[in-house]
Write a protein that holds these residues in place. Sequence first.
Motif, PDB file in Angstrom:
ATOM      1  N   ASN A  71      10.587 -11.472  -3.084  1.00 55.81           N
ATOM      2  CA  ASN A  71       9.102 -11.593  -2.697  1.00 55.81           C
ATOM      3  C   ASN A  71       8.783 -10.500  -1.766  1.00 55.81           C
ATOM      4  OD1 ASN A  71       8.545 -13.744  -4.341  1.00 55.81           O
ATOM      5  ND2 ASN A  71       8.972 -15.370  -2.954  1.00 55.81           N
ATOM      6  N   ILE A  72       9.548 -10.363  -0.876  1.00 56.07           N
ATOM      7  CA  ILE A  72       9.515  -9.297   0.254  1.00 56.07           C
ATOM      8  C   ILE A  72       9.245  -7.884  -0.255  1.00 56.07           C
ATOM      9  CG2 ILE A  72      10.475  -8.088   2.215  1.00 56.07           C
ATOM     10  CD1 ILE A  72      11.540 -10.916   3.085  1.00 56.07           C
ATOM     11  N   GLU A 104       8.265  -6.978  -3.455  1.00 55.12           N
ATOM     12  CA  GLU A 104       6.985  -7.140  -4.059  1.00 55.12           C
ATOM     13  C   GLU A 104       6.009  -7.129  -3.141  1.00 55.12           C
ATOM     14  OE1 GLU A 104       6.252  -6.969  -7.398  1.00 55.12           O
ATOM     15  OE2 GLU A 104       8.536  -6.787  -7.474  1.00 55.12           O
ATOM     16  N   ASP A 105       5.975  -7.758  -1.888  1.00 54.50           N
ATOM     17  CA  ASP A 105       4.911  -7.404  -1.077  1.00 54.50           C
ATOM     18  C   ASP A 105       5.123  -5.981  -0.412  1.00 54.50           C
ATOM     19  OD1 ASP A 105       4.045  -9.960  -1.164  1.00 54.50           O
ATOM     20  OD2 ASP A 105       4.901 -10.549   0.657  1.00 54.50           O
ATOM     21  N   LEU A 156       3.170  -3.569  -2.935  1.00 55.31           N
ATOM     22  CA  LEU A 156       1.708  -3.916  -2.817  1.00 55.31           C
ATOM     23  C   LEU A 156       1.264  -3.321  -1.657  1.00 55.31           C
ATOM     24  CD1 LEU A 156      -0.535  -5.149  -4.221  1.00 55.31           C
ATOM     25  CD2 LEU A 156      -0.120  -7.346  -3.109  1.00 55.31           C
ATOM     26  N   PHE A 157       1.783  -3.384  -0.713  1.00 55.94           N
ATOM     27  CA  PHE A 157       1.203  -2.972   0.521  1.00 55.94           C
ATOM     28  C   PHE A 157       1.415  -1.327   0.304  1.00 55.94           C
ATOM     29  CE2 PHE A 157       2.147  -1.467   5.125  1.00 55.94           C
ATOM     30  CZ  PHE A 157       0.859  -1.980   5.597  1.00 55.94           C
ATOM     31  N   THR A 197      -1.512  -0.319  -1.968  1.00 50.04           N
ATOM     32  CA  THR A 197      -2.733  -0.573  -1.203  1.00 50.04           C
ATOM     33  C   THR A 197      -2.962   0.829  -0.262  1.00 50.04           C
ATOM     34  OG1 THR A 197      -2.531  -2.964  -1.684  1.00 50.04           O
ATOM     35  CG2 THR A 197      -4.164  -1.830   0.099  1.00 50.04           C
ATOM     36  N   PHE A 213      -3.927  -8.713   6.212  1.00 46.89           N
ATOM     37  CA  PHE A 213      -2.931  -8.677   5.230  1.00 46.89           C
ATOM     38  C   PHE A 213      -3.224  -9.582   4.050  1.00 46.89           C
ATOM     39  CE2 PHE A 213      -0.686  -6.734   8.940  1.00 46.89           C
ATOM     40  CZ  PHE A 213      -0.397  -5.521   8.275  1.00 46.89           C
ATOM     41  N   SER A 214      -4.314 -10.183   3.982  1.00 44.89           N
ATOM     42  CA  SER A 214      -4.674 -11.379   3.109  1.00 44.89           C
ATOM     43  C   SER A 214      -4.745 -10.841   1.511  1.00 44.89           C
ATOM     44  CB  SER A 214      -5.988 -11.871   3.275  1.00 44.89           C
ATOM     45  OG  SER A 214      -6.968 -10.997   3.363  1.00 44.89           O
ATOM     46  N   MET A 231      -2.385  -8.975   0.326  1.00 47.45           N
ATOM     47  CA  MET A 231      -0.805  -9.146  -0.380  1.00 47.45           C
ATOM     48  C   MET A 231      -0.771 -10.561  -0.737  1.00 47.45           C
ATOM     49  SD  MET A 231       1.058  -7.121   2.757  1.00 47.45           S
ATOM     50  CE  MET A 231       2.603  -7.697   1.909  1.00 47.45           C
ATOM     51  N   ASN A 232      -1.736 -11.811  -0.608  1.00 46.56           N
ATOM     52  CA  ASN A 232      -1.673 -12.827  -1.291  1.00 46.56           C
ATOM     53  C   ASN A 232      -2.481 -12.972  -2.334  1.00 46.56           C
ATOM     54  OD1 ASN A 232       0.174 -13.676   1.024  1.00 46.56           O
ATOM     55  ND2 ASN A 232      -1.438 -14.042   2.362  1.00 46.56           N
TER      56      ASN A 232
END
Length: 66
Positions: free
Chosen positions: A14-15, A17-18, A21-22, A25, A61-62, A64-65
């Motif tokens: 999960n980290i 993947e975050d 994505l970060f 972005t 950082f929303s 990312m969710n």
Amino acid sequence: MKRSELQATLHKENIQEDIKLFKSTLSRFANHTELTSEMLHYLVKRINVNKDGVPTIIFNFSFMND
């Protein structure tokens, strides 16, 4: 594999993947030489200024969710 090992692996994935994505972005803004209002509104949730005039930037950082 133990349950705790599975949970640790999922957390790590999960980290990762975050982070992907970060990076993706932020790459939207990589070629800019100046901060635009679009960037500011997208990346910053709010800016607090204390009574001494020292700012604290709260980043958003929303995305990312989503």
